[in-house]
Write an enzyme that holds these catalytic residues in place. Sequence first.
Site, PDB file in Angstrom:
ATOM      1  N   SER A  43       0.931  -1.227  -0.154  1.00  0.00           N
ATOM      2  CA  SER A  43       0.011  -0.095   0.063  1.00  0.00           C
ATOM      3  C   SER A  43       0.943   1.205  -0.023  1.00  0.00           C
ATOM      4  O   SER A  43       2.057   1.182   0.022  1.00  0.00           O
ATOM      5  CB  SER A  43      -0.959   0.014   1.204  1.00  0.00           C
ATOM      6  OG  SER A  43      -0.250   0.396   2.439  1.00  0.00           O
ATOM      7  N   SER A  45       0.700   3.917   2.228  1.00  0.00           N
ATOM      8  CA  SER A  45       0.667   4.680   3.461  1.00  0.00           C
ATOM      9  C   SER A  45       1.873   5.290   3.954  1.00  0.00           C
ATOM     10  O   SER A  45       1.811   6.210   4.680  1.00  0.00           O
ATOM     11  CB  SER A  45       0.095   3.890   4.488  1.00  0.00           C
ATOM     12  OG  SER A  45       0.663   2.676   4.691  1.00  0.00           O
ATOM     13  N   LYS A 106       4.775   1.388   9.990  1.00  0.00           N
ATOM     14  CA  LYS A 106       4.792   2.790  10.141  1.00  0.00           C
ATOM     15  C   LYS A 106       5.612   3.282  10.668  1.00  0.00           C
ATOM     16  O   LYS A 106       6.766   2.540  11.114  1.00  0.00           O
ATOM     17  CB  LYS A 106       3.143   3.030  11.080  1.00  0.00           C
ATOM     18  CG  LYS A 106       2.118   2.300  10.653  1.00  0.00           C
ATOM     19  CD  LYS A 106       1.500   3.161   9.403  1.00  0.00           C
ATOM     20  CE  LYS A 106       0.308   2.414   8.740  1.00  0.00           C
ATOM     21  NZ  LYS A 106      -0.357   2.699   7.440  1.00  0.00           N
ATOM     22  N   SER A 197      -3.319   7.032   5.159  1.00  0.00           N
ATOM     23  CA  SER A 197      -2.895   6.056   6.247  1.00  0.00           C
ATOM     24  C   SER A 197      -3.591   5.822   7.349  1.00  0.00           C
ATOM     25  O   SER A 197      -4.063   6.846   8.027  1.00  0.00           O
ATOM     26  CB  SER A 197      -1.485   6.663   6.546  1.00  0.00           C
ATOM     27  OG  SER A 197      -0.757   5.914   7.830  1.00  0.00           O
TER      28      SER A 197
END
Length: 250
Positions: A43, A45, A106, A197
């Site tokens: 993804s 994010s 993250k 995100s």
Amino acid sequence: MSVSDDSKSKEGGLYETVKVLVQALLLALVVRTLLFQPFNIPSGSMMDTLLIGDYLFVSKYSYGYSRYSFPYGLVPMEGRIWASEPERGDVAVFKLPKDTSVDYIKRVIGLPGDEIQMIDGVLHINGTAVERTQIDDFITTDQFGNVRRVPRYRETLPNGVTYDTLDLTTRGTWDNTGVYKVPPGHYFMMGDNRDNSTDSRVLSAVGYVPFENFVGRAEMLFFSVDEDASAWMFWKWPWTVRGSRLFKLL
């Protein structure tokens, strides 16, 4: 050589082959469990730090070991051993608190006891705005060939860690929030692509991440292909591999 001797030779050769394969698998398991584990990025994010199609190594030893360091969490242990706490700014892989079968990646933004808040798209830590400077736009092309420019900012955390973020608008869903008080033993994680995100700002989906859930720290990209390409299509590599991203340290 007799028939029986020839049979024994074949059996011995098969045994040696199987033994080498088993040893190789065990070695790979040890490396994956204790040292480095590969992950790929599905993804956007963490753009533009990480792009869809990036493949990276995560160091398993950086934060010590918990049950989530092992495949499927099979080792029944509590907490962490040989623990070393994450630092603000680390890019880390962790098990989603709501569903530990899912891996997320993250950036560590908030440490235990911190107060985190977003105000007009600007990150605040313990009541102080994080230094943020707008730089050149991030330019991307969609599947229809349309060029899209996304505002890009360089953030500098209180400990000096610097990285780039994307922020399409300052009026996004999570650009203005209340104050998040990070509980003891937990961390506040955010994606660098701030308007795309799902992270600790969304308490119902991610929320605060327990230290136990950390898998490891992202260290280096070892491969990268275009977003619409597949890594296994090796015959397309000359055109789909992003050469400039290979062996990039994170």
